[in-house]
Design a protein around this motif. Sequence first.
Motif, PDB file in Angstrom:
ATOM      1  N   TYR A 147       0.831  -1.194   0.000  1.00  0.00           N
ATOM      2  CA  TYR A 147       0.000   0.000   0.000  1.00  0.00           C
ATOM      3  C   TYR A 147       0.869   1.247   0.000  1.00  0.00           C
ATOM      4  O   TYR A 147       1.948   1.252   0.594  1.00  0.00           O
ATOM      5  CB  TYR A 147      -0.873   0.035   1.257  1.00  0.00           C
ATOM      6  CG  TYR A 147      -1.866  -1.107   1.361  1.00  0.00           C
ATOM      7  CD1 TYR A 147      -3.165  -0.956   0.913  1.00  0.00           C
ATOM      8  CD2 TYR A 147      -1.487  -2.322   1.916  1.00  0.00           C
ATOM      9  CE1 TYR A 147      -4.086  -1.989   1.025  1.00  0.00           C
ATOM     10  CE2 TYR A 147      -2.401  -3.370   2.030  1.00  0.00           C
ATOM     11  CZ  TYR A 147      -3.694  -3.193   1.584  1.00  0.00           C
ATOM     12  OH  TYR A 147      -4.591  -4.224   1.686  1.00  0.00           O
TER      13      TYR A 147
ATOM     14  N   CYS B  82      -2.532  -5.668   7.087  1.00  0.00           N
ATOM     15  CA  CYS B  82      -3.439  -4.652   6.572  1.00  0.00           C
ATOM     16  C   CYS B  82      -4.855  -4.874   7.096  1.00  0.00           C
ATOM     17  O   CYS B  82      -5.153  -5.921   7.686  1.00  0.00           O
ATOM     18  CB  CYS B  82      -3.431  -4.635   5.049  1.00  0.00           C
ATOM     19  SG  CYS B  82      -4.301  -6.001   4.256  1.00  0.00           S
ATOM     20  N   GLY B  83      -5.709  -3.920   6.869  1.00  0.00           N
ATOM     21  CA  GLY B  83      -7.078  -3.987   7.362  1.00  0.00           C
ATOM     22  C   GLY B  83      -7.788  -5.248   6.914  1.00  0.00           C
ATOM     23  O   GLY B  83      -8.457  -5.922   7.703  1.00  0.00           O
TER      24      GLY B  83
ATOM     25  N   ARG C 115      -6.553  -8.187   8.907  1.00  0.00           N
ATOM     26  CA  ARG C 115      -6.778  -8.187  10.360  1.00  0.00           C
ATOM     27  C   ARG C 115      -8.130  -8.781  10.703  1.00  0.00           C
ATOM     28  O   ARG C 115      -8.257  -9.579  11.596  1.00  0.00           O
ATOM     29  CB  ARG C 115      -6.703  -6.759  10.908  1.00  0.00           C
ATOM     30  CG  ARG C 115      -5.311  -6.214  10.892  1.00  0.00           C
ATOM     31  CD  ARG C 115      -5.264  -4.820  11.459  1.00  0.00           C
ATOM     32  NE  ARG C 115      -5.355  -4.838  12.913  1.00  0.00           N
ATOM     33  CZ  ARG C 115      -5.284  -3.738  13.666  1.00  0.00           C
ATOM     34  NH1 ARG C 115      -5.143  -2.565  13.079  1.00  0.00           N
ATOM     35  NH2 ARG C 115      -5.355  -3.814  14.954  1.00  0.00           N
TER      36      ARG C 115
ATOM     37  N   SER D 145     -10.908  -2.361   4.989  1.00  0.00           N
ATOM     38  CA  SER D 145     -10.911  -1.260   5.940  1.00  0.00           C
ATOM     39  C   SER D 145     -10.677   0.051   5.227  1.00  0.00           C
ATOM     40  O   SER D 145     -10.225   0.064   4.088  1.00  0.00           O
ATOM     41  CB  SER D 145      -9.810  -1.475   6.965  1.00  0.00           C
ATOM     42  OG  SER D 145      -8.558  -1.329   6.324  1.00  0.00           O
ATOM     43  N   PRO D 146     -11.017   1.150   5.868  1.00  0.00           N
ATOM     44  CA  PRO D 146     -10.736   2.452   5.282  1.00  0.00           C
ATOM     45  C   PRO D 146      -9.223   2.621   5.245  1.00  0.00           C
ATOM     46  O   PRO D 146      -8.569   2.495   6.269  1.00  0.00           O
ATOM     47  CB  PRO D 146     -11.360   3.425   6.279  1.00  0.00           C
ATOM     48  CG  PRO D 146     -11.406   2.670   7.567  1.00  0.00           C
ATOM     49  CD  PRO D 146     -11.534   1.224   7.217  1.00  0.00           C
ATOM     50  N   VAL D 147      -8.714   2.834   4.084  1.00  0.00           N
ATOM     51  CA  VAL D 147      -7.258   2.823   3.999  1.00  0.00           C
ATOM     52  C   VAL D 147      -6.626   4.052   3.392  1.00  0.00           C
ATOM     53  O   VAL D 147      -7.224   5.130   3.377  1.00  0.00           O
ATOM     54  CB  VAL D 147      -6.755   1.578   3.255  1.00  0.00           C
ATOM     55  CG1 VAL D 147      -6.768   0.392   4.174  1.00  0.00           C
ATOM     56  CG2 VAL D 147      -7.576   1.349   2.035  1.00  0.00           C
ATOM     57  N   THR D 148      -5.453   3.850   2.892  1.00  0.00           N
ATOM     58  CA  THR D 148      -4.595   4.963   2.510  1.00  0.00           C
ATOM     59  C   THR D 148      -4.880   5.578   1.163  1.00  0.00           C
ATOM     60  O   THR D 148      -4.219   6.527   0.767  1.00  0.00           O
ATOM     61  CB  THR D 148      -3.148   4.483   2.471  1.00  0.00           C
ATOM     62  OG1 THR D 148      -3.105   3.286   1.692  1.00  0.00           O
ATOM     63  CG2 THR D 148      -2.653   4.187   3.858  1.00  0.00           C
TER      64      THR D 148
END
Lengths: 155, 155
Positions: free
Chosen positions: A104, A137-138, A141, A147-150
Amino acid sequence: MITKNVAALALDATLHARGLRLTRQRRIILEVVRATDAHPTAALVYRRVRRRLPRVSLATVYRNLRTLAAEGVLTERADPSGVRFDGNTASHDHFTCVACGRIYDVPARADRAVRARVASRTGFEVLNHRTEFYGRCGACRRPGGRSPVTGQRRK
Amino acid sequence: MITKNVAALALDATLHARGLRLTRQRRIILEVVRATDAHPTAALVYRRVRRRLPRVSLATVYRNLRTLAAEGVLTERADPSGVRFDGNTASHDHFTCVACGRIYDVPARADRAVRARVASRTGFEVLNHRTEFYGRCGACRRPGGRSPVTGQRRK
DNA sequence: ATAGATGCAAACTCTTTGCAGGTCG
DNA sequence: CGACCTGCAAAGAGTTTGCATCTAT
């Protein structure tokens, strides 16, 4: 090619200044690299370029990735899984998920102090630096959810 | 082998716990990696090990480097010039000289804040991070002289 | 026209693997 | 003995290169 957009024109100028041509292959290879933030390998770029240019050769893909990297139009980075290319030439760090292997992008902090510190301790001239993060990473996990990411885009 | 020093004993125990043996080859390969901070490639390790064990095979060197890395006794890192090994398992960063290609160790700062920042921005679990610096080393900045540096040893 | 680029195939480098024999405990 | 390890040779993966042909300007 009659119509060209502004970006293509700028690129064209960059290449011309070095005696390089913006061929159809070169343009499409670059488009493919820029169209993803998956940090693709040469093999992946090849597969995608071939969808648009079925007769392209792997050698052409390699040659152009190297050429474009040498021109600074994209960047190259060594990875345990092989060399990967990145169309995002803005300064940024990377987060590698140790579970799924995805890489990412992480916006780099403007951290001039880090370089200055190393420079003063070593007496070296620090031109650049990049941080690699490792973790989970989300998506990895919590099994079953992203998940809300980069700011990642495609795969 | 009648005499063994403490380090060798500890290593022996580590390996035995995994059903691995500390063979002469394995021991010397590790000694060679640990005796330099040049972040050697497999080929360089092979050349040096061969000085002490002329009949060693390159396959054995590769196998053992991989095994030792898997055990955490040494670390592996991808580099444009190929995979490199590092006997220094303490947390540290690297400085790569863009002129001569040498890789210097840089003591890592204990920077928990950096990880926390990325973790909170991404929602990812950050287990580790490493920074790579690029620039010109002391030796390359002023032609003809070395400089006081980070603690490098041999070539 | 001509320098640069392409496609193809062969070559190369780096790394891994199969296997028969050797070694350690 | 049995499990692990080694040396050798062959195989694999990834990447580069030589060359005749093609293309952009």
